[in-house]
Structures are given as C-alpha cells and as structure tokens.
Design a protein around this motif. Structure first.
Motif, short mmCIF file in Angstrom:
data_model
loop_
_atom_site.label_atom_id
_atom_site.label_comp_id
_atom_site.label_asym_id
_atom_site.label_seq_id
_atom_site.Cartn_x
_atom_site.Cartn_y
_atom_site.Cartn_z
N UNK A 1 0.90 -1.32 -0.04
CA UNK A 1 0.09 0.06 0.10
C UNK A 1 0.87 1.19 -0.14
N UNK A 2 2.19 1.13 -0.46
CA UNK A 2 2.88 2.44 -0.30
C UNK A 2 2.44 3.41 -1.36
N UNK A 3 1.55 3.18 -2.31
CA UNK A 3 1.28 4.14 -3.42
C UNK A 3 0.49 5.41 -2.77
N UNK A 4 -0.35 4.95 -1.66
CA UNK A 4 -0.91 6.22 -0.74
C UNK A 4 0.10 6.96 -0.25
N UNK B 1 -1.24 9.96 10.21
CA UNK B 1 -1.06 9.07 11.36
C UNK B 1 0.27 9.61 12.03
N UNK B 2 1.39 9.70 10.94
CA UNK B 2 2.72 9.78 11.54
C UNK B 2 3.27 11.51 11.27
N UNK B 3 4.27 11.78 11.45
CA UNK B 3 4.67 13.20 11.28
C UNK B 3 5.18 12.92 9.85
N UNK B 4 5.34 14.14 9.08
CA UNK B 4 5.88 14.37 7.88
C UNK B 4 7.40 13.35 7.65
N UNK C 1 -7.78 0.37 1.06
CA UNK C 1 -6.56 1.56 0.55
C UNK C 1 -6.49 2.54 1.63
N UNK C 2 -7.48 3.17 2.03
CA UNK C 2 -7.42 4.24 2.95
C UNK C 2 -7.09 3.88 4.34
N UNK C 3 -7.40 2.66 4.94
CA UNK C 3 -7.15 2.17 6.26
C UNK C 3 -5.61 1.80 6.11
N UNK C 4 -5.17 1.46 4.89
CA UNK C 4 -3.60 1.26 4.93
C UNK C 4 -2.84 2.58 4.61
N UNK C 5 -3.55 3.51 4.45
CA UNK C 5 -2.73 4.81 4.15
C UNK C 5 -2.18 5.42 5.27
N UNK C 6 -1.69 6.47 5.02
CA UNK C 6 -0.93 7.44 6.08
C UNK C 6 -2.16 8.42 6.80
N UNK C 7 -3.26 8.43 6.18
CA UNK C 7 -4.22 8.96 6.87
C UNK C 7 -4.75 8.51 8.20
#
Length: 299
Positions: A128-131, A151-154, A239-245
């Motif tokens: 899922x690294x595309x997101x 979820x994480x810092x930049x 997709x969005x659960x695995x995203x950085x959001x």
C-alpha cells in the motif's frame, strides 16, 4: 450479492425484467442516497465519495438498469432505454452491433487489458505504499485529503516510504505520486505500458474493474457493473485504512503497514480481493465475447 450474467438471447417477460430493474435500483439506493445527501450538504467523505469523484460514471448512470447484450425485454418502452435499443417482434433488445461499432477500439483495448492482467502472476509486495508516495515530503496543508490528519509526522511518513521499496505497477496511482516519490518507485508506469504492467494483485487494477464495467455498459448487464462497484468500495476502504491518513474518527481503524503485522494484514486482504476480482474480470471478458457472438448471430 453477486448476480449471474443473463442468458444469451433470453426473452424476459415484464414481471421478470421489471423485478430485476427494481432490485438493481434498490441496491444502488443504499450507496447513492448517502452520497447525494452529503453532496447537497457540502460534506466530503474521503472513502465513501471516492468512486463518485474519481471515476466519471454519474450516480444517475449507475442507477439506470440495462439487461446486457442478448436479452430481449417484452413490452418495454423504447423511451425508457434510449437509442442503443431496437424494437423486435419479441420486444426491445440492445443494438449490440451498433454499440460495438461505435466503441470498437475502446472495447478491444479494454478486453486486451483484462486478459493481460488475468494472465500475469499476482504481486503482493507493494504494502500500500502508493498512498504514502502521494503525500511523500508534503506538509499537512499540501496533502490531498488535508481535512484529515496523517497518522505519523511528515518525517516519519517519509522514512516509512524510504524504508519500504515502492513498487507500484499501476499508472493511475503512480501519476499522483509527489515529484520526490517518483524516483523511489521500482517501475515507471505509463499509459502506453499499462498492458505490460498491470497485475491481478494490484488494488487499483481490481478497483478499476468498475471503470471497465461501466465503460462497457450497456453491453454488460447493470448487475455486473454493480458487483464491480461493490468490490471497488471495499477495496477503497482497505486502501485508506492502510494509507497514512488517520480516519479512525470516521470508523476506519488503521492497518499499520509501517509494521510487520500491519503488512501481513494488508497482504491477506489483498489476496482476498485478488480472489474475488478474478471471476469479475472473467465475467467482463465473457460479456464482451457474448456481445460479439450476439452480433454475429444477427448477421
């Protein structure tokens, strides 16, 4: 629910085809009504609205029912179905030859992509690294869904991208990568190499079955379009659960792909979607081929 494709050259009486149409419209209402309410209210949802904003198929088009090629509807009103239908002694039927003639290049392109994707082994190493690559080295204000926090810092987000080899094979995901993220990808997908790169483990390739289904409509029945839409909705959720959001406030607990356990959870879900997408991809190819057979039979 997965509906069967209609039998070729089937003749449906009014109670039968009207029941199918009503069932399709009711199924669609469960997805369309909340979206249309949010749209009227000016509320955006990063998961539930994606299929309506990213793809070009409008809600009214998705709601409209088509029986597919090789099906005749007794006592059907031509005005309800439009220019793609012909009146015959048995009833109304799709002008398969006319539709295929107008869209020949597109249909050929879609079929070849579906077959090429199905014939390629599935790959499950993208995690899922595309997101994540779409927000790589961006500030909170710059990211696409900036109403929702990461979820994480930049810096931590960037380290996650750099620690996991980015191996996106899907052009329409890759083209949204940030400029600094693109050189990190193992591939350089283009529209011209799409047939060479797409593979059945890719979430976006499987989500796009919805796009190919509606682009093939009305050659394919609306139940198949709806089946592909339903799968795409579930894939978007993963997709969005695995995203950085961080979308926990919306009811989407994260799959922490920055951890080994999160990556294992992601791959397990990815494999399940691959298994579910395969039959839908095959049904789309069959629908194209059945449409060609219907055309040939009428000549």
């Amino acid at each position: 629910m997965t509906a069967a494709l209609p039998t070729r050259t089937a003749v449906l009486d009014p109670p039968t085809w009207q029941a199918r149409r009503q069932a399709h419209e009711q199924r669609m209402a469960g997805w369309l009504t909340p979206h249309l309410h949010r749209r009227r209210s000016g509320v955006k949802h990063p998961v539930e609205d994606f299929l309506f904003t990213y793809y070009s198929h409008r809600p009214a088009q998705l709601r409209r029912w088509h029986p597919g090629a090789g099906v005749t509807l007794r006592a059907a009103d031509p005005a309800e179905f439009g220019r793609d239908y012909l009146a015959t002694p048995d009833g109304l039927t799709l002008d398969t030859e006319g539709v295929r003639g107008r869209r020949a290049d597109s249909i050929t392109w879609i079929r070849s992509l579906l077959v090429a994707t199905a014939d390629r082994p599935a790959q499950y190493g993208c995690f899922g690294m595309h997101e994540w690559a779409m927000v790589y080295r961006q500030t909170q204000d710059e990211v696409r869904h900036n109403a929702w926090p990461l979820r994480l810092s930049p810096a931590e987000t960037a380290r996650t991208v750099e620690a996991n080899r980015v191996r996106c094979s899907h052009f329409d995901a890759y083209r949204f990568f940030t400029a600094p993220a693109r050189p990190l990808n193992l591939l350089t997908p283009t529209r011209q190499t799409q047939h060479e790169n797409e593979q059945p483990g890719c979430l976006h390739a499987n989500m796009d079955l919805y796009k190919w289904a509606y682009k093939l409509s009305p050659l394919v029945c609306s139940e198949l379009v709806a089946d592909c839409f339903e799968l795409a909705r579930e894939i978007r959720t993963l997709d969005m659960r695995a995203s950085p959001y961080d979308l926990a406030a919306l009811g989407y607990p994260p799959i922490r792909v920055e951890t080994a356990s999160g990556r294992a959870e992601y791959v397990a879900a990815q494999r399940d979607f691959t298994d579910r997408a395969g039959p839908l991809r095959a049904r789309l190819v069959d629908a194209i081929d059945d449409g060609a057979s219907s055309t040939a039979a009428r000549r």
